[in-house]
Design a protein around this motif. Sequence first.
Motif, PDB file in Angstrom:
ATOM      1  N   ALA A 112       0.830  -1.207   0.000  1.00 10.06           N
ATOM      2  CA  ALA A 112       0.000   0.000   0.000  1.00 10.06           C
ATOM      3  C   ALA A 112       0.863   1.254   0.000  1.00 10.06           C
ATOM      4  O   ALA A 112       1.370   1.663   1.047  1.00 10.06           O
ATOM      5  CB  ALA A 112      -0.935  -0.006   1.202  1.00 10.06           C
ATOM      6  N   ASP A 113       1.018   1.876  -1.164  1.00 10.86           N
ATOM      7  CA  ASP A 113       1.657   3.185  -1.215  1.00 10.86           C
ATOM      8  C   ASP A 113       0.705   4.215  -0.604  1.00 10.86           C
ATOM      9  O   ASP A 113      -0.516   4.033  -0.580  1.00 10.86           O
ATOM     10  CB  ASP A 113       1.986   3.570  -2.662  1.00 10.86           C
ATOM     11  CG  ASP A 113       3.044   2.656  -3.267  1.00 10.86           C
ATOM     12  OD1 ASP A 113       3.862   2.126  -2.493  1.00 10.86           O
ATOM     13  OD2 ASP A 113       3.032   2.473  -4.492  1.00 10.86           O
ATOM     14  N   GLU A 114       1.259   5.322  -0.153  1.00  4.73           N
ATOM     15  CA  GLU A 114       0.480   6.326   0.558  1.00  4.73           C
ATOM     16  C   GLU A 114      -0.776   6.787  -0.192  1.00  4.73           C
ATOM     17  O   GLU A 114      -1.855   6.874   0.405  1.00  4.73           O
ATOM     18  CB  GLU A 114       1.373   7.525   0.901  1.00  4.73           C
ATOM     19  CG  GLU A 114       0.654   8.637   1.654  1.00  4.73           C
ATOM     20  CD  GLU A 114       0.095   8.162   2.984  1.00  4.73           C
ATOM     21  OE1 GLU A 114      -1.018   8.589   3.340  1.00  4.73           O
ATOM     22  OE2 GLU A 114       0.779   7.376   3.660  1.00  4.73           O
ATOM     23  N   PRO A 115      -0.710   7.086  -1.495  1.00  5.99           N
ATOM     24  CA  PRO A 115      -1.913   7.599  -2.166  1.00  5.99           C
ATOM     25  C   PRO A 115      -3.086   6.631  -2.169  1.00  5.99           C
ATOM     26  O   PRO A 115      -4.244   7.061  -2.227  1.00  5.99           O
ATOM     27  CB  PRO A 115      -1.420   7.862  -3.599  1.00  5.99           C
ATOM     28  CG  PRO A 115       0.051   8.049  -3.470  1.00  5.99           C
ATOM     29  CD  PRO A 115       0.467   7.114  -2.378  1.00  5.99           C
ATOM     30  N   GLY A 116      -2.822   5.325  -2.088  1.00  7.47           N
ATOM     31  CA  GLY A 116      -3.918   4.368  -2.195  1.00  7.47           C
ATOM     32  C   GLY A 116      -4.354   3.730  -0.899  1.00  7.47           C
ATOM     33  O   GLY A 116      -5.252   2.880  -0.897  1.00  7.47           O
ATOM     34  N   ARG A 117      -3.770   4.143   0.220  1.00 12.21           N
ATOM     35  CA  ARG A 117      -4.058   3.440   1.474  1.00 12.21           C
ATOM     36  C   ARG A 117      -5.506   3.551   1.910  1.00 12.21           C
ATOM     37  O   ARG A 117      -6.110   2.584   2.393  1.00 12.21           O
ATOM     38  CB  ARG A 117      -3.134   3.953   2.578  1.00 12.21           C
ATOM     39  CG  ARG A 117      -1.702   3.465   2.396  1.00 12.21           C
ATOM     40  CD  ARG A 117      -0.763   3.984   3.451  1.00 12.21           C
ATOM     41  NE  ARG A 117       0.614   3.609   3.143  1.00 12.21           N
ATOM     42  CZ  ARG A 117       1.668   4.046   3.795  1.00 12.21           C
ATOM     43  NH1 ARG A 117       1.515   4.888   4.804  1.00 12.21           N
ATOM     44  NH2 ARG A 117       2.887   3.650   3.444  1.00 12.21           N
ATOM     45  N   ARG A 118      -6.101   4.721   1.759  1.00 11.32           N
ATOM     46  CA  ARG A 118      -7.510   4.871   2.151  1.00 11.32           C
ATOM     47  C   ARG A 118      -8.416   3.989   1.307  1.00 11.32           C
ATOM     48  O   ARG A 118      -9.371   3.395   1.818  1.00 11.32           O
ATOM     49  CB  ARG A 118      -7.928   6.340   2.026  1.00 11.32           C
ATOM     50  CG  ARG A 118      -7.279   7.248   3.061  1.00 11.32           C
ATOM     51  CD  ARG A 118      -7.743   8.681   2.907  1.00 11.32           C
ATOM     52  NE  ARG A 118      -9.192   8.797   3.083  1.00 11.32           N
ATOM     53  CZ  ARG A 118      -9.884   9.919   2.867  1.00 11.32           C
ATOM     54  NH1 ARG A 118      -9.238  11.028   2.497  1.00 11.32           N
ATOM     55  NH2 ARG A 118     -11.172   9.951   3.049  1.00 11.32           N
ATOM     56  N   LEU A 119      -8.090   3.869   0.016  1.00 17.11           N
ATOM     57  CA  LEU A 119      -8.875   2.997  -0.857  1.00 17.11           C
ATOM     58  C   LEU A 119      -8.768   1.552  -0.394  1.00 17.11           C
ATOM     59  O   LEU A 119      -9.779   0.847  -0.280  1.00 17.11           O
ATOM     60  CB  LEU A 119      -8.378   3.130  -2.299  1.00 17.11           C
ATOM     61  CG  LEU A 119      -8.876   2.064  -3.286  1.00 17.11           C
ATOM     62  CD1 LEU A 119     -10.391   2.122  -3.425  1.00 17.11           C
ATOM     63  CD2 LEU A 119      -8.199   2.237  -4.638  1.00 17.11           C
ATOM     64  N   TYR A 120      -7.553   1.090  -0.120  1.00 17.39           N
ATOM     65  CA  TYR A 120      -7.358  -0.304   0.269  1.00 17.39           C
ATOM     66  C   TYR A 120      -8.017  -0.596   1.613  1.00 17.39           C
ATOM     67  O   TYR A 120      -8.623  -1.666   1.796  1.00 17.39           O
ATOM     68  CB  TYR A 120      -5.862  -0.621   0.327  1.00 17.39           C
ATOM     69  CG  TYR A 120      -5.141  -0.330  -0.975  1.00 17.39           C
ATOM     70  CD1 TYR A 120      -5.734  -0.616  -2.209  1.00 17.39           C
ATOM     71  CD2 TYR A 120      -3.878   0.247  -0.975  1.00 17.39           C
ATOM     72  CE1 TYR A 120      -5.089  -0.336  -3.396  1.00 17.39           C
ATOM     73  CE2 TYR A 120      -3.219   0.521  -2.163  1.00 17.39           C
ATOM     74  CZ  TYR A 120      -3.825   0.241  -3.373  1.00 17.39           C
ATOM     75  OH  TYR A 120      -3.186   0.517  -4.555  1.00 17.39           O
ATOM     76  N   GLU A 121      -7.921   0.335   2.539  1.00 20.55           N
ATOM     77  CA  GLU A 121      -8.572   0.139   3.834  1.00 20.55           C
ATOM     78  C   GLU A 121     -10.089   0.056   3.678  1.00 20.55           C
ATOM     79  O   GLU A 121     -10.750  -0.765   4.327  1.00 20.55           O
ATOM     80  CB  GLU A 121      -8.193   1.269   4.790  1.00 20.55           C
ATOM     81  CG  GLU A 121      -6.741   1.228   5.245  1.00 20.55           C
ATOM     82  CD  GLU A 121      -6.340   2.468   6.026  1.00 20.55           C
ATOM     83  OE1 GLU A 121      -7.152   3.432   6.069  1.00 20.55           O
ATOM     84  OE2 GLU A 121      -5.222   2.489   6.569  1.00 20.55           O
ATOM     85  N   SER A 122     -10.636   0.888   2.810  1.00 22.81           N
ATOM     86  CA  SER A 122     -12.089   0.874   2.609  1.00 22.81           C
ATOM     87  C   SER A 122     -12.564  -0.408   1.947  1.00 22.81           C
ATOM     88  O   SER A 122     -13.729  -0.789   2.067  1.00 22.81           O
ATOM     89  CB  SER A 122     -12.518   2.086   1.765  1.00 22.81           C
ATOM     90  OG  SER A 122     -12.049   1.963   0.428  1.00 22.81           O
ATOM     91  N   ALA A 123     -11.640  -1.083   1.252  1.00 17.63           N
ATOM     92  CA  ALA A 123     -11.988  -2.349   0.594  1.00 17.63           C
ATOM     93  C   ALA A 123     -11.785  -3.548   1.507  1.00 17.63           C
ATOM     94  O   ALA A 123     -12.069  -4.680   1.118  1.00 17.63           O
ATOM     95  CB  ALA A 123     -11.148  -2.517  -0.672  1.00 17.63           C
ATOM     96  N   GLY A 124     -11.283  -3.299   2.733  1.00 14.46           N
ATOM     97  CA  GLY A 124     -11.141  -4.382   3.693  1.00 14.46           C
ATOM     98  C   GLY A 124      -9.724  -4.824   3.966  1.00 14.46           C
ATOM     99  O   GLY A 124      -9.513  -5.759   4.752  1.00 14.46           O
ATOM    100  N   PHE A 125      -8.721  -4.177   3.369  1.00 14.95           N
ATOM    101  CA  PHE A 125      -7.333  -4.550   3.634  1.00 14.95           C
ATOM    102  C   PHE A 125      -6.879  -3.957   4.971  1.00 14.95           C
ATOM    103  O   PHE A 125      -7.241  -2.836   5.316  1.00 14.95           O
ATOM    104  CB  PHE A 125      -6.421  -4.059   2.512  1.00 14.95           C
ATOM    105  CG  PHE A 125      -6.547  -4.856   1.238  1.00 14.95           C
ATOM    106  CD1 PHE A 125      -5.719  -5.941   0.998  1.00 14.95           C
ATOM    107  CD2 PHE A 125      -7.502  -4.524   0.290  1.00 14.95           C
ATOM    108  CE1 PHE A 125      -5.837  -6.674  -0.176  1.00 14.95           C
ATOM    109  CE2 PHE A 125      -7.638  -5.253  -0.882  1.00 14.95           C
ATOM    110  CZ  PHE A 125      -6.799  -6.336  -1.104  1.00 14.95           C
ATOM    111  N   VAL A 126      -6.068  -4.726   5.691  1.00 17.19           N
ATOM    112  CA  VAL A 126      -5.537  -4.287   6.979  1.00 17.19           C
ATOM    113  C   VAL A 126      -4.027  -4.481   6.983  1.00 17.19           C
ATOM    114  O   VAL A 126      -3.484  -5.278   6.221  1.00 17.19           O
ATOM    115  CB  VAL A 126      -6.167  -5.080   8.146  1.00 17.19           C
ATOM    116  CG1 VAL A 126      -7.658  -4.816   8.236  1.00 17.19           C
ATOM    117  CG2 VAL A 126      -5.892  -6.577   7.997  1.00 17.19           C
ATOM    118  N   GLU A 127      -3.349  -3.727   7.852  1.00 13.75           N
ATOM    119  CA  GLU A 127      -1.903  -3.871   7.970  1.00 13.75           C
ATOM    120  C   GLU A 127      -1.557  -5.202   8.633  1.00 13.75           C
ATOM    121  O   GLU A 127      -2.283  -5.669   9.515  1.00 13.75           O
ATOM    122  CB  GLU A 127      -1.318  -2.719   8.787  1.00 13.75           C
ATOM    123  CG  GLU A 127      -1.434  -1.364   8.111  1.00 13.75           C
ATOM    124  CD  GLU A 127      -0.726  -0.270   8.895  1.00 13.75           C
ATOM    125  OE1 GLU A 127       0.100  -0.613   9.762  1.00 13.75           O
ATOM    126  OE2 GLU A 127      -1.003   0.916   8.645  1.00 13.75           O
TER     127      GLU A 127
END
Length: 219
Positions: A112-127
């Motif tokens: 997850a690069d910084e620009p896409g982190r909110r998108l990935y989190e909203s899709a259900g991805f977690v650290e």
Amino acid sequence: MSTPDTADELTRTPPTLDDYLHLRTTSGLSPKSPAQGAGALTGSWCWSVVRRDGRAVAMGRVIGDGGWYFHVADMATLPEDQGRGLGRRVLADLIAQIEAAAPEGAYVTLLADEPGRRLYESAGFVETAPESLGMRLAPSARGHTRPPPLVVGEKHATTPGAAMSNHTIVIPTPDLAAATAFSRVAWGAEPHTPRRPTTSASTSTARRSASTRTASGTR
């Protein structure tokens, strides 16, 4: 957020090589050579590409084994089309393809690069940290991590447990199973337990034992 253009078409075929290379560089991803791009186009498990008038304006792909491991990569949108929901459409379609084809329990990852982190989190991805951290092979380390060559010959150049160097290791010809086990011990894959010399009557038993140890350590 602007709505997608009605002319935008979501497809599941790879972009052209030119579109792939252009999308990567213009979206801020690292540039790749044509040879690298060609491998990406043919070696991916699936694609999701938004096209407008035949030209790719957003893309993403999945690298995976088709069974349990899948990695989302090359999420990219042209700068002038960012903020219009195209990346979200691409990501949702990639996940849908995985869910439709993969057995239950698929493991899906991405970087997850910084620009896409909110998108990935909203899709259900977690650290995954702190349980696990993503790592990559540094360019300076390449060429220095391969195990020493294993050559079947007539004499020992070294013995299990000895300090390793860049010279060739030579193993006696008759016991190939033991040679395989030694290769794993020498490279640190298994702890070394010294073995007593066997007589000719017990050679087959020693071979079966070495084969069993090798197989159990290569899951």
